[in-house]
Design an enzyme around this catalytic site. Structure first.
Site, PDB file in Angstrom:
ATOM      1  CE  LYS A 116      -3.152   2.686   9.888  1.00 45.11           C
ATOM      2  NZ  LYS A 116      -2.854   2.367   8.561  1.00 45.11           N
ATOM      3  CE  LYS A 204      -1.509   4.378   3.628  1.00 47.91           C
ATOM      4  NZ  LYS A 204      -0.504   3.953   4.535  1.00 47.91           N
ATOM      5  CE  LYS A 207       2.165  -3.440   5.962  1.00 51.67           C
ATOM      6  NZ  LYS A 207       1.661  -2.365   6.830  1.00 51.67           N
TER       7      LYS A 207
HETATM    8  N1  AQP Z   1       1.427   3.783  -0.464  1.00 53.51           N
HETATM    9  C1  AQP Z   1       2.538   4.121   0.155  1.00 53.51           C
HETATM   10  N2  AQP Z   1       3.451   4.899  -0.469  1.00 53.51           N
HETATM   11  C2  AQP Z   1       4.615   5.248   0.174  1.00 53.51           C
HETATM   12  N3  AQP Z   1       4.928   4.823   1.413  1.00 53.51           N
HETATM   13  C3  AQP Z   1       4.043   4.043   2.056  1.00 53.51           C
HETATM   14  N4  AQP Z   1       4.043   3.470   3.273  1.00 53.51           N
HETATM   15  C4  AQP Z   1       2.900   2.778   3.451  1.00 53.51           C
HETATM   16  N5  AQP Z   1       2.131   2.866   2.354  1.00 53.51           N
HETATM   17  C5  AQP Z   1       2.812   3.660   1.462  1.00 53.51           C
HETATM   18  C6  AQP Z   1       5.148   3.602   4.215  1.00 53.51           C
HETATM   19  O1  AQP Z   1       5.507   2.298   4.640  1.00 53.51           O
HETATM   20  C7  AQP Z   1       6.005   2.391   5.968  1.00 53.51           C
HETATM   21  C8  AQP Z   1       5.434   1.329   6.823  1.00 53.51           C
HETATM   22  O2  AQP Z   1       4.071   1.376   6.869  1.00 53.51           O
HETATM   23  P1  AQP Z   1       3.310   0.605   8.026  1.00 53.51           P
HETATM   24  O3  AQP Z   1       2.916  -0.730   7.618  1.00 53.51           O
HETATM   25  O4  AQP Z   1       4.118   0.664   9.273  1.00 53.51           O
HETATM   26  O5  AQP Z   1       2.066   1.492   8.190  1.00 53.51           O
HETATM   27  P2  AQP Z   1       1.049   2.017   7.144  1.00 53.51           P
HETATM   28  O6  AQP Z   1       1.483   3.373   6.726  1.00 53.51           O
HETATM   29  O7  AQP Z   1      -0.258   1.896   7.830  1.00 53.51           O
HETATM   30  O8  AQP Z   1       1.143   1.035   5.890  1.00 53.51           O
HETATM   31  P3  AQP Z   1      -0.043   0.421   5.070  1.00 53.51           P
HETATM   32  O9  AQP Z   1       0.520  -0.350   3.935  1.00 53.51           O
HETATM   33  O10 AQP Z   1      -1.075   1.448   4.757  1.00 53.51           O
HETATM   34  O11 AQP Z   1      -0.614  -0.619   6.103  1.00 53.51           O
HETATM   35  P4  AQP Z   1      -2.089  -0.966   6.548  1.00 53.51           P
HETATM   36  O12 AQP Z   1      -2.942  -1.056   5.325  1.00 53.51           O
HETATM   37  O13 AQP Z   1      -1.928  -2.279   7.227  1.00 53.51           O
HETATM   38  O14 AQP Z   1      -2.517   0.089   7.484  1.00 53.51           O
HETATM   39  C9  AQP Z   1       5.707   3.800   6.464  1.00 53.51           C
HETATM   40  O15 AQP Z   1       6.907   4.555   6.389  1.00 53.51           O
HETATM   41  C10 AQP Z   1       4.726   4.313   5.481  1.00 53.51           C
HETATM   42  O16 AQP Z   1       4.813   5.706   5.311  1.00 53.51           O
END
Ligand code: AQP
Length: 337
Positions: A116, A204, A207
Site C-alpha cells: 500500500k 490481487k 478496490k
Molecule cells: N482479491 C481478493 N481476493 C480475496 N479476498 C480479498 N480481499 C480483498 N481483496 C481480495 C478480502 O476482503 C476483505 C476485506 O478487505 P478490506 O477492504 O478490508 O481490505 P483490503 O484487503 O485492503 O481490500 P482491497 O480490496 O485490496 O482494498 P483497497 O484496494 O482499498 O486496499 C479481507 O478479508 C480481504 O482479505
C-alpha cells in the site's frame, strides 16, 4: 462457545475479490455456526476505511457494506452481532495499548503495508499501524476464527504474536486466535482465497486499483462485467488449463466462475480443460458472474437504510458490553486501573 469475527472496509464499492474471498465465506460460516451457538461478529471497520481515500460518503458506504452481507444471504439471529467499529471506542483505546507491545520490526515486515505504501513519497501512519487496530478488533472479542482473504492472513499471525507477548508480560488476558492453517480449514477451503487483478493476474484484485478494467465491482451491470471479462489477460498457450503458477489469468476466470456458481472448482474446470475456446470460456464466465451479480443487486435494492441502522444499533449495545469488559481487564493488567 467459540467466536467468529470478520470485517470489510467501507472505503468504496466492494470488488468481486472482497465478495468471494471474504464476504461469501463469512455468510456461509455465520449461517451454519450461529445456529450451533457460536457467537458471530460482523463489523464494518469504518476507522480502517480512512487509511485510504474514501470514494463517496463514508457513513453511506458503511450502511451499503452491511446491505451487501444481507443481500449475500446473511441470516440474522440472536448470535449474529453487527456493529460499526467507530461506535465501539474500545477498539481505538486497545489499539494504543497494543501499539506499545507491537514492534517496529514486525510491523515493517507486513506485506500489505509494503504494497500500500509502494512508490508513494509519503504515506499516512494509519497504513502502517492498521494491523494493530485489527489485532484490537479481534482480541477485544476473544475471536477464535477470523475468515479473511489470503492477503490478510499475515495480520492474523501478527495478532497472535502481539497477544502472546502481552499475555507473557501481563498475564493470561487474551484468547489467542487460531493459526492460519486452522483458519483455512475452518473456512472449508483448500487454500485461502485470492482473486486476481483482471489485467495483471500476478496481483490481487483491489478496490483501490486505478484501472477500472482490472476489477469487477459489485454494482457493475452485466454489459460492463462482460466487457471486463472479455478484456481480461489470459495466456498464449493453445489449451485451457487450470494452473495459477503458470496461467494465472485463465485460472482466475475459472476460479471466479466456480465460486460464483457455488460448485467445486474441479466440476467447473472439467468442462473446459484441454479446449482451445478461450473466447467461449470468457463468455461463459461473464454469464455466470453477471447473472449472479444481477440477482444480488436486485436483493440489495430491497434492503432499507432503516433496517440496517436498526441492526447496527442493536449490535453496538452488545459489542460495547463485551469490548468494554475486555478493555477493563487489559487496563487492570497494565496498571491503568
Ligand atoms: N482479491 C481478493 N481476493 C480475496 N479476498 C480479498 N480481499 C480483498 N481483496 C481480495 C478480502 O476482503 C476483505 C476485506 O478487505 P478490506 O477492504 O478490508 O481490505 P483490503 O484487503 O485492503 O481490500 P482491497 O480490496 O485490496 O482494498 P483497497 O484496494 O482499498 O486496499 C479481507 O478479508 C480481504 O482479505
Amino acid at each position: 462457545m467459540k467466536t467468529i469475527l470478520t470485517g470489510i472496509r467501507a472505503n468504496s464499492v466492494l470488488t468481486l475479490g472482497n465478495f468471494l474471498g471474504a464476504m461469501l465465506p463469512m455468510v456461509r460460516l455465520s449461517n451454519k455456526y450461529s445456529k450451533e451457538g457460536y457467537s458471530v461478529n460482523i463489523f464494518v471497520p469504518d476507522l480502517h476505511s480512512i487509511i485510504s481515500e474514501v470514494d463517496g460518503n463514508l457513513r453511506e458506504n458503511t450502511i451499503r457494506t452491511l446491505k451487501y452481507y444481507l443481500a449475500a444471504g446473511l441470516e440474522i439471529n440472536e448470535n449474529v452481532h453487527i456493529y460499526r467499529q467507530s461506535y465501539v471506542p474500545a477498539h481505538s483505546e486497545l489499539c494504543w495499548i497494543l501499539n506499545c507491545t507491537a514492534t517496529m520490526g514486525e510491523m515493517n515486515r507486513m506485506t500489505q503495508y509494503k504494497e500500500k505504501s509502494e512508490g508513494k513519497s509519503s504515506c499516512n501512519v494509519g497504513i502502517f499501524d492498521y494491523p494493530v487496530l485489527m489485532a484490537a478488533d479481534i482480541l477485544l472479542y476473544s475471536a477464535n476464527y477470523v475468515p479473511l482473504g489470503e492477503d490478510q492472513f499475515q495480520h492474523i499471525e501478527l495478532t497472535r504474536n502481539i497477544a502472546e507477548r502481552f499475555n507473557h508480560k501481563y498475564g493470561e488476558v487474551f484468547v489467542i486466535p487460531e493459526a492460519t492453517a486452522e483458519q483455512v480449514k475452518f473456512m472449508g477451503v483448500e487454500k485461502a482465497i485470492r482473486i486476481r487483478d483482471l489485467i495483471d493476474p500476478e496481483k490481487k484484485m483491489s478496490k483501490s486499483t486505478a484501472a477500472e478494467n482490472s476489477k469487477i465491482m459489485l454494482d457493475d451491470e452485466p454489459a460492463k462485467v462482460a466487457k471486463k471479462i472479455m478484456g481480461a489477460t489470459t495466456d498464449s498457450f493453445e489449451q485451457i488449463k487450470f494452473d495459477f503458477a503458470t496461467r494465472p489469468g485463465i485460472s482466475n476466470l475459472l476460479y471466479m466462475a466456480a465460486l460464483m456458481k457455488g460448485i467445486s472448482l474441479s466440476d467447473f474446470v472439467k468442462d473446459w480443460e484441454g479446449q482451445s475456446r478461450y473466447g467461449d470460456l470468457k463468455k461463459a464466465v461473464a454469464e455466470v458472474i453477471s447473472t449472479r451479480l444481477a440477482d444480488f443487486q436486485a436483493r440489495m435494492a430491497k434492503i432499507s437504510d432503516e433496517e440496517v441502522l436498526a441492526l447496527f444499533e442493536e449490535g453496538e449495545k452488545y459489542a460495547n458490553k463485551i469490548a468494554n469488559a475486555k478493555l477493563l481487564e487489559v487496563q487492570k493488567a497494565v496498571g491503568l486501573r
